[in-house]
Enzyme design. Structure first.
Site, PDB file in Angstrom:
ATOM      1  N   HIS A 189      -8.136   9.139  -1.483  1.00  0.00           N
ATOM      2  CA  HIS A 189      -7.717   9.154  -0.362  1.00  0.00           C
ATOM      3  C   HIS A 189      -8.414   9.830   0.737  1.00  0.00           C
ATOM      4  O   HIS A 189      -8.364   9.310   1.998  1.00  0.00           O
ATOM      5  CB  HIS A 189      -6.366   9.746  -0.257  1.00  0.00           C
ATOM      6  CG  HIS A 189      -5.143   9.540   0.968  1.00  0.00           C
ATOM      7  ND1 HIS A 189      -3.776   9.706   0.609  1.00  0.00           N
ATOM      8  CD2 HIS A 189      -5.191   8.929   1.871  1.00  0.00           C
ATOM      9  CE1 HIS A 189      -3.161   9.212   1.591  1.00  0.00           C
ATOM     10  NE2 HIS A 189      -3.962   8.715   2.487  1.00  0.00           N
ATOM     11  N   LYS A 196      -3.086   5.803  -3.759  1.00  0.00           N
ATOM     12  CA  LYS A 196      -4.265   6.784  -3.385  1.00  0.00           C
ATOM     13  C   LYS A 196      -4.141   8.054  -3.944  1.00  0.00           C
ATOM     14  O   LYS A 196      -3.092   8.668  -4.164  1.00  0.00           O
ATOM     15  CB  LYS A 196      -4.319   6.761  -1.929  1.00  0.00           C
ATOM     16  CG  LYS A 196      -4.210   5.587  -1.038  1.00  0.00           C
ATOM     17  CD  LYS A 196      -4.122   6.019   0.339  1.00  0.00           C
ATOM     18  CE  LYS A 196      -3.874   4.519   1.094  1.00  0.00           C
ATOM     19  NZ  LYS A 196      -2.678   4.179   1.036  1.00  0.00           N
ATOM     20  N   ASP A 220       1.097  -1.148   0.087  1.00  0.00           N
ATOM     21  CA  ASP A 220      -0.061   0.073  -0.078  1.00  0.00           C
ATOM     22  C   ASP A 220       0.670   1.392   0.080  1.00  0.00           C
ATOM     23  O   ASP A 220       1.799   1.157   0.770  1.00  0.00           O
ATOM     24  CB  ASP A 220      -0.915  -0.062   1.271  1.00  0.00           C
ATOM     25  CG  ASP A 220      -1.693   1.318   1.293  1.00  0.00           C
ATOM     26  OD1 ASP A 220      -2.836   1.169   0.630  1.00  0.00           O
ATOM     27  OD2 ASP A 220      -1.515   2.265   1.927  1.00  0.00           O
ATOM     28  N   TYR A 225       2.466  10.004   0.090  1.00  0.00           N
ATOM     29  CA  TYR A 225       3.454   9.480   0.532  1.00  0.00           C
ATOM     30  C   TYR A 225       4.825   9.778  -0.060  1.00  0.00           C
ATOM     31  O   TYR A 225       5.873   9.775   0.690  1.00  0.00           O
ATOM     32  CB  TYR A 225       3.386   8.055   0.720  1.00  0.00           C
ATOM     33  CG  TYR A 225       2.215   7.304   1.404  1.00  0.00           C
ATOM     34  CD1 TYR A 225       1.247   8.053   1.984  1.00  0.00           C
ATOM     35  CD2 TYR A 225       2.076   5.925   1.541  1.00  0.00           C
ATOM     36  CE1 TYR A 225       0.177   7.749   2.771  1.00  0.00           C
ATOM     37  CE2 TYR A 225       0.716   5.556   2.243  1.00  0.00           C
ATOM     38  CZ  TYR A 225      -0.110   6.215   2.844  1.00  0.00           C
ATOM     39  OH  TYR A 225      -1.209   6.089   3.548  1.00  0.00           O
TER      40      TYR A 225
END
Length: 272
Positions: free
Chosen positions: A104, A73, A43, A48
């Site tokens: 997200h 996401k 994931d 990120y």
């Protein structure tokens, strides 16, 4: 490894490897380590900043791409910007497709953002689509308007916040419940909960393993994150025991109905 089936027939590992707040400099190494240990679900997310490193680990793993399930996401809002973002994520990760792409957080334009996911799904760039941090009313609005029903809702879920109402709603709509922060991200006392310690001692498991097994037995997908090699291996090793009905009831009784973590104001799941 246990598997769940999404409402479009795609099978997804019940337990995956999370990369939230994992610095890009160490992401490829840790994801590669996880895949080598047997993780088959990874994931990541646009915000990120480590999609490229996740993709590099996937491409360099020696494991068939068909056997891996990679989630990312969106961090955009609206149809056009989300379409561009999906293509940018694929280029960054050097992947032909993502197995799952989810919104997200709820956006200013959920409908347009989700429409972009639907189009990318229909074009074969995504094998499954869904949402994250959406409450029941927001999910229902998407269902009412969508051509493609969401397949997953990834929401904060742990022993102290078991999301029972959302879990029931998602099950009724054949949408898989996925947990983020299943172990409280190290910000919750859940790992030292006495009742869970007693159960862990019985099975000679860690409290983290008991929690992950509890959630997966509730048909909840989990994505624990760790950079500790011992914990990475332990978190995956939860399918060789099964909690009894009495043990499940004991853990269910620990539910507080709200997050046990003091998140920043921008974090956290909206109420059911």
């Amino acid at each position: 490894m246990g598997y769940f089936e999404l409402n479009n027939g795609v099978k997804v590992p019940a337990l995956g490897f999370g990369t939230y707040q994992m610095p890009p400099a160490i992401t490829e190494e840790n994801v590669a380590k996880a895949i080598n240990l047997g993780y088959r679900s990874i994931d990541t997310a646009q915000n990120y900043g480590n999609e490229a490193e996740v993709g590099a680990a996937v491409n360099g793993s020696g494991v068939s791409r068909d056997d891996l399930f990679v989630t990312s996401k969106t961090q955009t809002s609206g149809y056009k910007t989300t379409l561009r973002g999906i293509d940018e994520s694929l280029r960054s990760a050097q992947l032909d497709y993502f197995d799952l792409m989810i919104i997200h957080w709820p956006t200013i334009d959920n409908s347009g953002t989700y429409k972009a996911l639907e189009e990318a799904y229909q074009a074969g760039k995504l094998r499954a689509i869904g949402v994250s941090n959406f409450n029941s009313s927001k999910v229902q609005k998407l269902i009412d308007r969508a051509e493609v029903k969401p397949m997953i809702d990834q929401i904060e879920t742990d022993v102290y916040w078991q999301q029972n109402k959302m879990h029931k709603f998602l099950n009724q709509n054949n949408i898989l419940h996925e947990s983020w922060a299943p172990l409280g991200e190290g910000l919750s006392p859940v790992l030292s909960e006495p009742a869970i310690i007693r159960i862990a001692e019985k099975y000679q498991k860690s409290t983290a393993q008991v929690i992950l097994r509890f959630l997966t037995q509730q048909h909840i997908m989990v994505i624990p994150k760790s950079t500790n090699p011992v914990h990475i291996a332990e978190n995956l090793n939860v399918f060789d025991f099964k909690l009894t009905d009495d043990e499940l009831d004991i853990i269910k009784s620990l539910d507080q109905g709200h997050s046990g973590v003091n998140w920043p104001s921008s974090m956290g799941q909206e109420a059911y």
